[in-house]
Design a protein around this motif. Structure first.
Motif, mmCIF file in Angstrom:
data_model
loop_
_atom_site.group_PDB
_atom_site.id
_atom_site.type_symbol
_atom_site.label_atom_id
_atom_site.label_comp_id
_atom_site.label_asym_id
_atom_site.label_seq_id
_atom_site.Cartn_x
_atom_site.Cartn_y
_atom_site.Cartn_z
ATOM 1 N N ASN A 1 50.963 48.347 59.971
ATOM 2 C CA ASN A 1 49.823 48.807 60.796
ATOM 3 C C ASN A 1 49.361 50.220 60.438
ATOM 4 O O ASN A 1 49.688 50.752 59.365
ATOM 5 C CB ASN A 1 50.201 48.699 62.283
ATOM 6 C CG ASN A 1 51.361 49.615 62.663
ATOM 7 O OD1 ASN A 1 51.693 50.550 61.929
ATOM 8 N ND2 ASN A 1 51.959 49.363 63.803
ATOM 9 N N ASN A 2 48.592 50.831 61.357
ATOM 10 C CA ASN A 2 48.047 52.172 61.136
ATOM 11 C C ASN A 2 49.130 53.239 60.869
ATOM 12 O O ASN A 2 48.952 54.101 60.001
ATOM 13 C CB ASN A 2 47.165 52.586 62.335
ATOM 14 C CG ASN A 2 47.774 52.248 63.705
ATOM 15 O OD1 ASN A 2 48.917 51.811 63.787
ATOM 16 N ND2 ASN A 2 46.987 52.440 64.758
ATOM 17 N N ASP B 1 57.575 50.185 65.221
ATOM 18 C CA ASP B 1 56.415 50.384 66.098
ATOM 19 C C ASP B 1 56.113 49.024 66.734
ATOM 20 O O ASP B 1 56.659 47.993 66.309
ATOM 21 C CB ASP B 1 55.232 50.901 65.246
ATOM 22 C CG ASP B 1 53.985 51.225 66.066
ATOM 23 O OD1 ASP B 1 54.081 51.334 67.306
ATOM 24 O OD2 ASP B 1 52.909 51.368 65.454
ATOM 25 N N VAL B 2 55.231 49.024 67.701
ATOM 26 C CA VAL B 2 54.859 47.772 68.376
ATOM 27 C C VAL B 2 54.396 46.715 67.368
ATOM 28 O O VAL B 2 53.861 47.056 66.317
ATOM 29 C CB VAL B 2 53.737 48.017 69.416
ATOM 30 C CG1 VAL B 2 54.231 48.860 70.561
ATOM 31 C CG2 VAL B 2 52.492 48.652 68.767
ATOM 32 N N SER C 1 49.283 46.092 68.006
ATOM 33 C CA SER C 1 48.643 47.397 68.200
ATOM 34 C C SER C 1 47.413 47.277 69.098
ATOM 35 O O SER C 1 46.891 46.178 69.302
ATOM 36 C CB SER C 1 48.229 47.972 66.844
ATOM 37 O OG SER C 1 49.354 48.459 66.158
ATOM 38 N N MET C 2 46.961 48.421 69.578
ATOM 39 C CA MET C 2 45.737 48.454 70.388
ATOM 40 C C MET C 2 44.579 47.901 69.558
ATOM 41 O O MET C 2 44.407 48.283 68.398
ATOM 42 C CB MET C 2 45.410 49.897 70.803
ATOM 43 C CG MET C 2 46.437 50.491 71.741
ATOM 44 S SD MET C 2 46.053 52.189 72.204
ATOM 45 C CE MET C 2 46.723 53.121 70.822
ATOM 46 N N LEU D 1 56.444 55.196 69.861
ATOM 47 C CA LEU D 1 56.222 54.904 71.280
ATOM 48 C C LEU D 1 54.722 54.671 71.529
ATOM 49 O O LEU D 1 53.915 55.278 70.832
ATOM 50 C CB LEU D 1 56.763 56.018 72.187
ATOM 51 C CG LEU D 1 58.241 56.374 72.030
ATOM 52 C CD1 LEU D 1 58.597 57.522 72.982
ATOM 53 C CD2 LEU D 1 59.146 55.179 72.284
ATOM 54 N N LEU E 1 44.323 58.733 65.820
ATOM 55 C CA LEU E 1 44.603 57.297 65.665
ATOM 56 C C LEU E 1 43.318 56.499 65.531
ATOM 57 O O LEU E 1 42.395 56.645 66.330
ATOM 58 C CB LEU E 1 45.425 56.718 66.846
ATOM 59 C CG LEU E 1 45.862 55.236 66.787
ATOM 60 C CD1 LEU E 1 47.208 55.013 67.480
ATOM 61 C CD2 LEU E 1 44.812 54.305 67.367
ATOM 62 N N HIS F 1 47.247 56.794 61.522
ATOM 63 C CA HIS F 1 47.697 57.669 62.625
ATOM 64 C C HIS F 1 48.355 58.901 61.981
ATOM 65 O O HIS F 1 49.563 59.105 62.102
ATOM 66 C CB HIS F 1 48.670 56.905 63.528
ATOM 67 C CG HIS F 1 48.856 57.503 64.886
ATOM 68 N ND1 HIS F 1 48.213 58.653 65.293
ATOM 69 C CD2 HIS F 1 49.640 57.117 65.938
ATOM 70 C CE1 HIS F 1 48.591 58.929 66.539
ATOM 71 N NE2 HIS F 1 49.451 58.021 66.951
HETATM 72 N N1 NVA Z 1 50.347 51.008 66.142
HETATM 73 C C1 NVA Z 1 50.188 51.419 67.522
HETATM 74 C C2 NVA Z 1 50.517 52.866 67.663
HETATM 75 C C3 NVA Z 1 50.420 53.396 69.060
HETATM 76 C C4 NVA Z 1 50.714 54.858 69.139
HETATM 77 C C5 NVA Z 1 48.763 51.127 67.979
HETATM 78 O O1 NVA Z 1 47.824 51.375 67.220
HETATM 79 O O2 NVA Z 1 48.605 50.640 69.096
#
Ligand code: NVA
Ligand code: CP
Length: 304
Positions: A161-162, A223-224, A227-228, A263, A126, A131
């Motif tokens: 996102n990723n 997905d969220v 993201s982080m 998740l 990631l 990812h």
């Molecule tokens: N898009 C999320 C995926 C977490 C597994 C992130 O990068 O936080």
């Protein structure tokens, strides 16, 4: 690129994907039968993480152990990199100790620099951009539930996102029908999309209309929303409300639709409790399959 590692799914051929799916499914069956493996005896993988992880870290660690090898967890902040040791130096040093390096970090460029200066395979666990291992195990899950990925309508809902970017890469190589429904301003990376469309293998489309997108969907993936490392944070949430995976949206999909989420999930935001815990959700199999896919990835990259 498979020999050098996995930095992005756009570097893999269809044959690379197929080999990994086949081997991951085999390794899963063998584990269920209680067969133990010794394929990576004497081998060591380093896991360099600069962001938190519940699944990816543990499944890579368990994967190495279950293949007879060893995993060494390296918290990026505990290395001399925090005091300015250059990546190119660390990469060469690690290459002398390890047989593979699994990295979770922010910039894709840092991962690429590691790969450039390493003599061992580098695996993307990631980055802000991609990812890839997530989407490999997700596709394995799709194959298990849908007997393949051809002739399916796979719908991504939410942030571009990723994970979405890796889905685009995979769709372009494998010829997947992928619809991404994202709010305006949150579409996936433009360059990645352009390159994928140049391959003209998949049918990849982007729309801001969530309820239109999910019509007759075979797979709904979310997905969220934050993201982080995403600096925008809470401010995004209002714009994303129409993209929540809930029963109303699910009713428009195919009756055999499966609901996927990499998740961690935020119940009540990108997905409702009812859908996440409901009969169409395959999220727990999806999480388990990360173990089996990571074993296949490590085996292919280290032992060959
Ligand atoms: N898009 C999320 C995926 C977490 C597994 C992130 O990068 O936080
Ligand atoms: N899906 C996933 O990558 O989860 P972690 O962040 O817990 O590893």
């Amino acid at each position: 690129m498979m020999k050098k590692g996995i930095l992005a799914l756009s570097d893999l051929s269809k044959e690379n994907f197929e080999e990994l799916f086949k081997r991951a499914i085999e390794l899963k069956e063998r584990r269920k039968k209680g067969i133990t493996e010794n394929i990576l005896a004497g081998k060591t993988a380093g896991l360099l993480f600069d962001k938190p992880s519940t699944r990816t870290r543990i499944s890579f660690e368990a994967a190495m152990a279950q293949l007879g090898g060893t995993a060494v967890f390296i918290s990026a902040k505990d290395t001399q990199m925090t005091r300015g040791e250059p990546v190119r130096d660390v990469a060469r040093v690690f290459s002398g100790y390890l047989d593979a390096l699994v990295i979770r970090t922010y910039a894709q460029s840092l991962l690429e620099e590691f790969a450039e200066f390493s003599d061992i395979p580098v695996i993307n666990a990631l980055t802000d951009l991609y990812h890839p291992c997530q989407v490999l195990s997700d596709l394995m899950t799709v194959i298990e539930y849908k007997s393949g990925y051809n002739d399916l309508k796979i719908v991504w809902l939410g942030d571009g996102n990723n994970v979405a970017n890796s889905w685009i890469n995979a769709a372009a190589v494998l010829g997947i029908n992928l619809v991404l429904a994202c709010p305006e301003g949150y579409f996936p990376d433009k360059n990645i999309m352009e390159k994928a469309l140049e391959k003209q293998c998949g049918q990849i489309t982007i729309t801001p209309n969530a309820s239109e997108a999910v019509k007759d969907a075979d797979v709904i993936y979310t997905d969220v929303w934050v993201s982080m490392g995403d600096k925008e944070g809470e401010a995004k949430k209002q714009v994303f409300a129409p993209f929540q995976v809930n029963s109303e949206l699910l009713a428009k999909a195919s009756k055999d639709v499966i609901v996927m989420h990499c998740l961690p999930a935020h119940r009540g935001e990108e997905i409702t409790e009812e859908v996440l815990e409901g009969s169409r959700s395959v999220v727990w199999s999806q999480a388990e399959n990360k173990l089996h896919m990571h074993k296949a990835v490590l085996e292919v990259l280290i032992s060959r």
